[in-house]
Design a protein around this motif. Structure first.
Motif, PDB file in Angstrom:
ATOM      1  N   LEU A 117       0.790  -1.416  -0.052  1.00 41.07           N
ATOM      2  CA  LEU A 117      -0.018   0.128  -0.003  1.00 41.07           C
ATOM      3  C   LEU A 117       0.748   1.246  -0.147  1.00 41.07           C
ATOM      4  N   LEU A 118       2.097   1.344   0.615  1.00 45.62           N
ATOM      5  CA  LEU A 118       2.753   2.469   0.878  1.00 45.62           C
ATOM      6  C   LEU A 118       3.461   2.530  -0.714  1.00 45.62           C
ATOM      7  N   ARG A 119       3.500   1.704  -1.284  1.00 47.46           N
ATOM      8  CA  ARG A 119       4.277   1.833  -2.710  1.00 47.46           C
ATOM      9  C   ARG A 119       3.212   1.865  -4.039  1.00 47.46           C
ATOM     10  N   ASN A 120       2.102   1.625  -3.667  1.00 48.03           N
ATOM     11  CA  ASN A 120       1.112   1.371  -4.890  1.00 48.03           C
ATOM     12  C   ASN A 120      -0.243   1.722  -4.225  1.00 48.03           C
ATOM     13  N   ARG A 121      -0.450   2.949  -3.644  1.00 44.89           N
ATOM     14  CA  ARG A 121      -1.873   3.120  -3.041  1.00 44.89           C
ATOM     15  C   ARG A 121      -2.849   2.909  -4.202  1.00 44.89           C
ATOM     16  N   ARG A 122      -2.788   3.539  -5.342  1.00 51.67           N
ATOM     17  CA  ARG A 122      -3.531   3.726  -6.489  1.00 51.67           C
ATOM     18  C   ARG A 122      -4.148   2.368  -6.861  1.00 51.67           C
ATOM     19  N   ALA A 123      -3.429   1.395  -6.580  1.00 51.53           N
ATOM     20  CA  ALA A 123      -4.078   0.183  -7.020  1.00 51.53           C
ATOM     21  C   ALA A 123      -5.145  -0.592  -5.954  1.00 51.53           C
ATOM     22  N   VAL A 124      -5.127   0.128  -4.792  1.00 52.11           N
ATOM     23  CA  VAL A 124      -6.092  -0.368  -3.961  1.00 52.11           C
ATOM     24  C   VAL A 124      -7.141   0.903  -3.471  1.00 52.11           C
ATOM     25  N   SER A 125      -8.377   0.634  -3.688  1.00 50.17           N
ATOM     26  CA  SER A 125      -9.510   1.789  -3.405  1.00 50.17           C
ATOM     27  C   SER A 125      -9.306   2.205  -2.037  1.00 50.17           C
ATOM     28  N   THR A 126      -9.855   3.288  -1.733  1.00 46.26           N
ATOM     29  CA  THR A 126     -10.270   3.933  -0.506  1.00 46.26           C
ATOM     30  C   THR A 126     -10.971   2.794   0.483  1.00 46.26           C
ATOM     31  N   PHE A 127     -12.011   2.267   0.015  1.00 42.26           N
ATOM     32  CA  PHE A 127     -12.660   1.297   0.698  1.00 42.26           C
ATOM     33  C   PHE A 127     -11.877  -0.097   1.151  1.00 42.26           C
ATOM     34  N   GLU A 128     -11.105  -0.362   0.100  1.00 47.57           N
ATOM     35  CA  GLU A 128     -10.063  -1.858   0.416  1.00 47.57           C
ATOM     36  C   GLU A 128      -9.388  -1.518   1.178  1.00 47.57           C
ATOM     37  N   GLN A 129      -8.487  -0.247   1.475  1.00 40.72           N
ATOM     38  CA  GLN A 129      -7.577   0.049   2.523  1.00 40.72           C
ATOM     39  C   GLN A 129      -8.416   0.199   3.813  1.00 40.72           C
ATOM     40  N   LEU A 130      -9.514   0.847   3.967  1.00 42.25           N
ATOM     41  CA  LEU A 130     -10.031   0.933   5.186  1.00 42.25           C
ATOM     42  C   LEU A 130     -10.721  -0.398   5.679  1.00 42.25           C
ATOM     43  N   ALA A 131     -10.918  -1.141   4.618  1.00 40.90           N
ATOM     44  CA  ALA A 131     -11.590  -2.623   5.166  1.00 40.90           C
ATOM     45  C   ALA A 131     -10.358  -3.388   5.531  1.00 40.90           C
ATOM     46  N   LEU A 132      -9.187  -3.236   5.039  1.00 37.43           N
ATOM     47  CA  LEU A 132      -8.023  -3.822   5.414  1.00 37.43           C
ATOM     48  C   LEU A 132      -7.681  -3.607   6.863  1.00 37.43           C
ATOM     49  N   LEU A 133      -7.574  -2.208   6.982  1.00 32.87           N
ATOM     50  CA  LEU A 133      -7.206  -1.690   8.269  1.00 32.87           C
ATOM     51  C   LEU A 133      -8.481  -2.214   9.448  1.00 32.87           C
ATOM     52  N   LEU A 134      -9.743  -2.068   9.128  1.00 36.38           N
ATOM     53  CA  LEU A 134     -10.580  -2.575   9.936  1.00 36.38           C
ATOM     54  C   LEU A 134     -10.490  -4.134  10.308  1.00 36.38           C
ATOM     55  N   LEU A 135     -10.299  -5.037   9.307  1.00 33.66           N
ATOM     56  CA  LEU A 135     -10.146  -6.128   9.559  1.00 33.66           C
ATOM     57  C   LEU A 135      -8.683  -6.641  10.243  1.00 33.66           C
ATOM     58  N   PHE A 136      -7.736  -5.843   9.907  1.00 34.06           N
ATOM     59  CA  PHE A 136      -6.535  -6.073  10.685  1.00 34.06           C
ATOM     60  C   PHE A 136      -6.752  -5.855  12.316  1.00 34.06           C
ATOM     61  N   LEU A 137      -7.207  -4.864  12.469  1.00 36.31           N
ATOM     62  CA  LEU A 137      -7.361  -4.354  13.978  1.00 36.31           C
ATOM     63  C   LEU A 137      -8.386  -5.477  14.428  1.00 36.31           C
ATOM     64  N   ALA A 138      -9.492  -5.951  13.731  1.00 36.55           N
ATOM     65  CA  ALA A 138     -10.225  -6.979  14.348  1.00 36.55           C
ATOM     66  C   ALA A 138      -9.335  -8.500  14.546  1.00 36.55           C
ATOM     67  N   GLY A 139      -8.584  -8.665  13.757  1.00 40.23           N
ATOM     68  CA  GLY A 139      -7.514  -9.695  13.821  1.00 40.23           C
ATOM     69  C   GLY A 139      -6.641  -9.692  14.981  1.00 40.23           C
ATOM     70  N   VAL A 140      -6.223  -8.433  15.231  1.00 39.20           N
ATOM     71  CA  VAL A 140      -5.165  -8.145  16.519  1.00 39.20           C
ATOM     72  C   VAL A 140      -5.824  -8.117  17.685  1.00 39.20           C
TER      73      VAL A 140
END
Length: 492
Positions: free
Chosen positions: A285-308
């Motif tokens: 994501l740091l190197r190619n954020r354009r390949a991942v939509s805003t929704f996908e980024q937020l969803a990854l963050l939400l699910l990562f926090l749930a996993g932690v």
């Protein structure tokens, strides 16, 4: 007919060559599931079958009749539909059929996630690389339970939302009936609803910002997706009673004291694949954020926090990452073509498919005892049943891993076993009693078994507890094998 069949065969071979790595990964995943099938039958699976039998025989439960500690406590059986489904499978066939259906559900979810990753633009190579740590996490979470039915629903919901973030369509509204179905199958629906709400809010914001180009229909669709998922979570015969259920499960920090999968997933060897996947995702994501939509980024963050927050939630992040991360990874990789033989690639994929077929056929032909004999021996259940029959008033303390198995194999024990896997029914004081017993803390740790004549403990984790109880006057051991020890205590 022959030219048509030849043409079809050529197309299949071409597809196997093109999708060699994803097909091989899928084959490894399914074979891993089948090989580990006995390990995937645990307390939550027995609970699903027991609860499904209650629903089938008596309708939706409202108060508990299965265990002594929680007798007459309000029981909100949020998973009733998933449990009923699994019980009907068991009734139509046997336990082996239930486990094979479980494998089929996980296989369907994995196949859909791999297909979604390829549809989204991931290369065969990048999909395979992301799938490696993802499938390890998913395999670790693979237990037969109502959650098994939620995996395909999660992947379908994620795919619909991701597809709409790329190209708007009314088709995205299909997530709403999926959430309604999910709300009667497993509590993980709160994650699906949260993702859908995040998507709806983003859609509303994006549409409003478009101003002149905004569409009233798209704005209304976004509003529906932002609000209705919260209502879908409660689209159950239990209705508003689910407020308490979700509060006592998803947001109950006391569970982590007595149930390992509710503990935080701090970095360790056990959680290494999860953190490898998360670290790779952050790097991409740091190197190619354009390949991942805003929704996908937020969803990854939400699910990562749930996993932690809980070990049991790592699986949802892994499925979503498997769909999203292959595209940015493919854009970072330099695809190497022509080095692998087409014949080798095709043969590898064909071998994976053949291995799945052979493993599935072997599992289907094995006796049902293959699934239970190592951890749940029939002789142990018989010993408990016989001892309980000699004293109809005797209460039974059983470790959670055996409680619902005993209720399934010995229905006459209902109401006499202390507690089972429905920890949400237990009070904080009862959870504290379990914690003290499991860790032998304070002089009062034996209080949990004080009123129970029969004690059923695992040989490993419960060995020290069993030895301590054996020092009491009159305590007898009536059964012991590699997995379980059964003690009889004197009458009070």
């Amino acid at each position: 007919m022959e030219p048509t069949l030849t043409h079809r065969g050529a197309r299949v071979l071409a597809w196997l060559e093109l999708e060699s790595l994803p097909v091989t990964v899928f084959g490894l995943f399914v074979c891993g599931l089948i090989i580990r099938l006995p390990d995937q039958l645990r307390q939550d699976g027995w609970l699903a079958l027991v609860s499904g039998r209650v629903v089938a025989d008596s309708g939706l439960p409202s108060t508990d009749t299965l265990t002594a500690w929680t007798a007459h406590v309000q029981w909100v059986d949020q998973q009733w539909l998933g449990q009923l489904f699994l019980y009907r499978i068991a009734s139509a066939g046997n336990l082996r059929l239930v486990m094979l259906v479980h494998v089929g559900l996980l296989a369907a979810a994995m196949a859909a996630a791999l297909a979604a990753a390829r549809w989204r633009g991931g290369s065969a190579r990048s999909v395979g690389l992301v799938a490696a740590p993802a499938l390890v996490v998913i395999l670790m979470s693979a237990q037969m339970r109502a959650q098994s039915l939620a995996y395909p629903l999660f992947v379908a919901t994620a795919w619909l939302l991701i597809a709409d973030s790329r190209k708007a369509s009314r088709r995205v509204l299909l997530v709403l009936p999926l959430l309604v179905l999910w709300a009667n199958i497993h509590g993980s629906v709160v994650l699906g609803a949260a993702l859908t709400t995040v998507f709806g809010v983003l859609l509303v914001v994006r549409t409003v910002r478009a101003k002149a180009g905004s569409s009233r229909e798209v704005l209304l669709r976004g509003a529906f997706l932002a609000v209705l998922p919260c209502l879908c979570v409660f689209a159950s015969p239990y209705g508003s009673s689910l407020f308490h259920y979700y509060g006592s499960t998803a947001f109950n920090s006391s569970f982590a004291r007595v149930v390992s999968e509710w503990q935080h997933s701090w970095p360790s060897l056990l959680t290494l694949p999860f953190y490898v996947l998360a670290g790779a995702g952050a790097w991409l994501l740091l190197r190619n954020r354009r390949a991942v939509s805003t929704f996908e980024q937020l969803a990854l963050l939400l699910l990562f926090l749930a996993g932690v927050a809980a070990l049991r939630n790592m699986v949802w992040f892994s499925f979503f990452a498997l769909i999203v991360l292959p595209l940015p990874l493919a854009q970072r990789l330099r695809e190497v073509s022509g080095r692998e033989s087409k014949t080798v690639k095709t043969a590898l994929a064909a071998t994976a498919i053949a291995a799945v077929s052979v493993a599935g056929a072997a599992a289907a032909s094995r006796p049902e005892s293959w699934l239970t004999s190592s951890v749940y021996p029939a002789a142990a259940a018989k010993a408990v049943g016989a001892a309980a029959a000699t004293d109809p008033t005797a209460r039974i303390y059983s470790d959670v891993r055996f409680a619902d198995w005993l209720l399934w194999t010995r229905p006459e024990l209902a109401g006499r076993i202390a507690y089972d896997a429905r920890f949400e029914l237990l009070s904080n004081a009862e959870l504290d009693r379990l914690y003290r017993l499991q860790n032998e803390l304070t002089p009062q740790w034996k209080a949990a078994v004080a009123d129970h004549r029969l004690v059923v403990l695992p040989r490993g984790q419960g060995a020290a507890t069993a030895r301590a109880l054996m020092t009491e006057d009159g305590v007898r051991r009536i059964y012991r094998d590699s997995s379980v020890v059964i003690l009889v205590r004197p009458r009070n």
